[in-house]
Design a protein around this motif. Structure first.
Motif, PDB file in Angstrom:
ATOM      1  N   HIS A 287       0.852  -1.192   0.000  1.00  0.00           N
ATOM      2  CA  HIS A 287       0.000   0.000   0.000  1.00  0.00           C
ATOM      3  C   HIS A 287       0.893   1.248   0.000  1.00  0.00           C
ATOM      4  O   HIS A 287       0.899   2.039   0.949  1.00  0.00           O
ATOM      5  CB  HIS A 287      -0.924  -0.011   1.217  1.00  0.00           C
ATOM      6  N   GLU A 288       1.624   1.410  -1.082  1.00  0.00           N
ATOM      7  CA  GLU A 288       2.556   2.533  -1.195  1.00  0.00           C
ATOM      8  C   GLU A 288       2.472   3.124  -2.590  1.00  0.00           C
ATOM      9  O   GLU A 288       2.323   2.402  -3.575  1.00  0.00           O
ATOM     10  CB  GLU A 288       3.998   2.070  -0.930  1.00  0.00           C
ATOM     11  N   GLY A 289       2.574   4.440  -2.676  1.00  0.00           N
ATOM     12  CA  GLY A 289       2.612   5.098  -3.973  1.00  0.00           C
ATOM     13  C   GLY A 289       1.226   5.281  -4.580  1.00  0.00           C
ATOM     14  O   GLY A 289       0.206   4.898  -3.994  1.00  0.00           O
TER      15      GLY A 289
ATOM     16  N   VAL B  81     -12.508   9.645  -7.551  1.00  0.00           N
ATOM     17  CA  VAL B  81     -11.999   9.976  -8.880  1.00  0.00           C
ATOM     18  C   VAL B  81     -11.146  11.232  -8.821  1.00  0.00           C
ATOM     19  O   VAL B  81     -10.076  11.295  -9.454  1.00  0.00           O
ATOM     20  CB  VAL B  81     -13.169  10.161  -9.875  1.00  0.00           C
ATOM     21  N   ARG B  82     -11.561  12.228  -8.053  1.00  0.00           N
ATOM     22  CA  ARG B  82     -10.752  13.445  -7.910  1.00  0.00           C
ATOM     23  C   ARG B  82      -9.378  13.131  -7.334  1.00  0.00           C
ATOM     24  O   ARG B  82      -8.355  13.663  -7.777  1.00  0.00           O
ATOM     25  CB  ARG B  82     -11.483  14.460  -7.023  1.00  0.00           C
ATOM     26  N   GLU B  83      -9.353  12.235  -6.353  1.00  0.00           N
ATOM     27  CA  GLU B  83      -8.076  11.862  -5.723  1.00  0.00           C
ATOM     28  C   GLU B  83      -7.175  11.122  -6.721  1.00  0.00           C
ATOM     29  O   GLU B  83      -5.959  11.371  -6.775  1.00  0.00           O
ATOM     30  CB  GLU B  83      -8.338  10.988  -4.509  1.00  0.00           C
ATOM     31  N   LEU B  84      -7.760  10.224  -7.494  1.00  0.00           N
ATOM     32  CA  LEU B  84      -6.972   9.456  -8.458  1.00  0.00           C
ATOM     33  C   LEU B  84      -6.400  10.358  -9.542  1.00  0.00           C
ATOM     34  O   LEU B  84      -5.242  10.196  -9.969  1.00  0.00           O
ATOM     35  CB  LEU B  84      -7.824   8.356  -9.097  1.00  0.00           C
ATOM     36  N   VAL B  85      -7.190  11.324  -9.993  1.00  0.00           N
ATOM     37  CA  VAL B  85      -6.717  12.261 -11.011  1.00  0.00           C
ATOM     38  C   VAL B  85      -5.580  13.108 -10.455  1.00  0.00           C
ATOM     39  O   VAL B  85      -4.583  13.378 -11.146  1.00  0.00           O
ATOM     40  CB  VAL B  85      -7.879  13.153 -11.496  1.00  0.00           C
ATOM     41  N   ALA B  86      -5.692  13.493  -9.201  1.00  0.00           N
ATOM     42  CA  ALA B  86      -4.639  14.313  -8.564  1.00  0.00           C
ATOM     43  C   ALA B  86      -3.330  13.562  -8.445  1.00  0.00           C
ATOM     44  O   ALA B  86      -2.248  14.183  -8.391  1.00  0.00           O
ATOM     45  CB  ALA B  86      -5.112  14.789  -7.188  1.00  0.00           C
ATOM     46  N   GLU B  87      -3.382  12.217  -8.408  1.00  0.00           N
ATOM     47  CA  GLU B  87      -2.169  11.409  -8.276  1.00  0.00           C
ATOM     48  C   GLU B  87      -1.435  11.237  -9.599  1.00  0.00           C
ATOM     49  O   GLU B  87      -0.260  10.832  -9.616  1.00  0.00           O
ATOM     50  CB  GLU B  87      -2.508  10.029  -7.717  1.00  0.00           C
ATOM     51  N   LEU B  88      -2.109  11.527 -10.712  1.00  0.00           N
ATOM     52  CA  LEU B  88      -1.504  11.307 -12.023  1.00  0.00           C
ATOM     53  C   LEU B  88      -0.418  12.349 -12.328  1.00  0.00           C
ATOM     54  O   LEU B  88      -0.479  13.469 -11.877  1.00  0.00           O
ATOM     55  CB  LEU B  88      -2.586  11.333 -13.110  1.00  0.00           C
TER      56      LEU B  88
END
Length: 217
Positions: free
Chosen positions: A85-87, A210-217
């Motif tokens: 559970h990293e990155g 979805v907002r969080e996942l997009v921010a990680e890109l």
């Protein structure tokens, strides 16, 4: 005088080692042929043992051996989703898919027979084993998404995607493993995100994810 080469001493296998040997032989056969096309004689020959020895370890015959081999394969499939559970979360999913698709490639015909059903050895127990892998995969993915108390819409989206991955894997095998596996993996991840985006229109929890996942890109 040249000393004779020493002959390796014969070592009797332990019960667990012998059982593992037989399961490995069965899995290898089921990976390339449908379960109904594999006999106990085939397994005995592949393992280099006698048919009575196979019966000694699996007195229930082919059905017991198939279910044991299926559990072994199911355990291996579950491990495909083991990921620290990293990155960023989507790259974690990509790595899990790499392992999953490698398993599909290695066990092609057996994987197809397993998911398509219709085998003469299919029972409620084998169905439960396969369903257990699907549920475990869903729990792994939900855990990696890091959503506290995932609601029914998010859970359904994840489980629907797992079904889509299985279907895509079967079609991929039927299409001579085209497109290339890296392209298939990326495509499946993109479909996962697309499914989340559709669910986000109706579910605030998924919208935030979805907002969080997009921010990680």
């Amino acid at each position: 005088m040249t000393p004779q080469a020493s002959t390796p001493a014969y070592r009797r296998l332990s019960v667990e080692e012998r059982r593992s040997q037989l399961l490995d032989a069965a899995l290898s056969l089921f990976a390339h042929r449908a379960p109904e096309e594999v006999s106990l004689d085939d397994v005995a020959e592949a393992a280099g043992v006698s048919r009575p020895l196979v019966y000694r370890y699996f007195p229930g015959g082919k059905q017991q051996l198939y279910e044991a081999a299926l559990r072994s394969a199911a355990d291996e499939l579950r491990h495909c989703f083991d990921e620290p559970h990293e990155g960023p979360r989507l790259p974690r999913l990509s790595r899990a898919l790499d392992r999953y698709l490698a398993f599909v490639d290695q066990h092609g015909a057996g994987f197809s027979a397993l998911l398509q059903g219709g085998s003469v050895v299919e029972t409620s127990r084998t169905t439960a084993i396969v369903d257990g892998v699907r549920r475990a995969a869903a729990e792994h993915i939900l855990s990696h998404l890091g959503v506290a108390g995932p609601g029914p819409r998010l859970r359904m989206t994840v489980r629907m995607w797992i079904t889509a991955v299985e279907a895509a894997s079967l079609i991929w095998l039927d299409e001579d493993e085209q497109p290339p596996v890296d392209e298939l993996r990326d495509w499946l991840v993109e479909q996962f995100v697309a499914g989340l985006e559709v669910t986000a229109r109706r579910d605030a929890q998924t919208e935030e994810l979805v907002r969080e996942l997009v921010a990680e890109l």
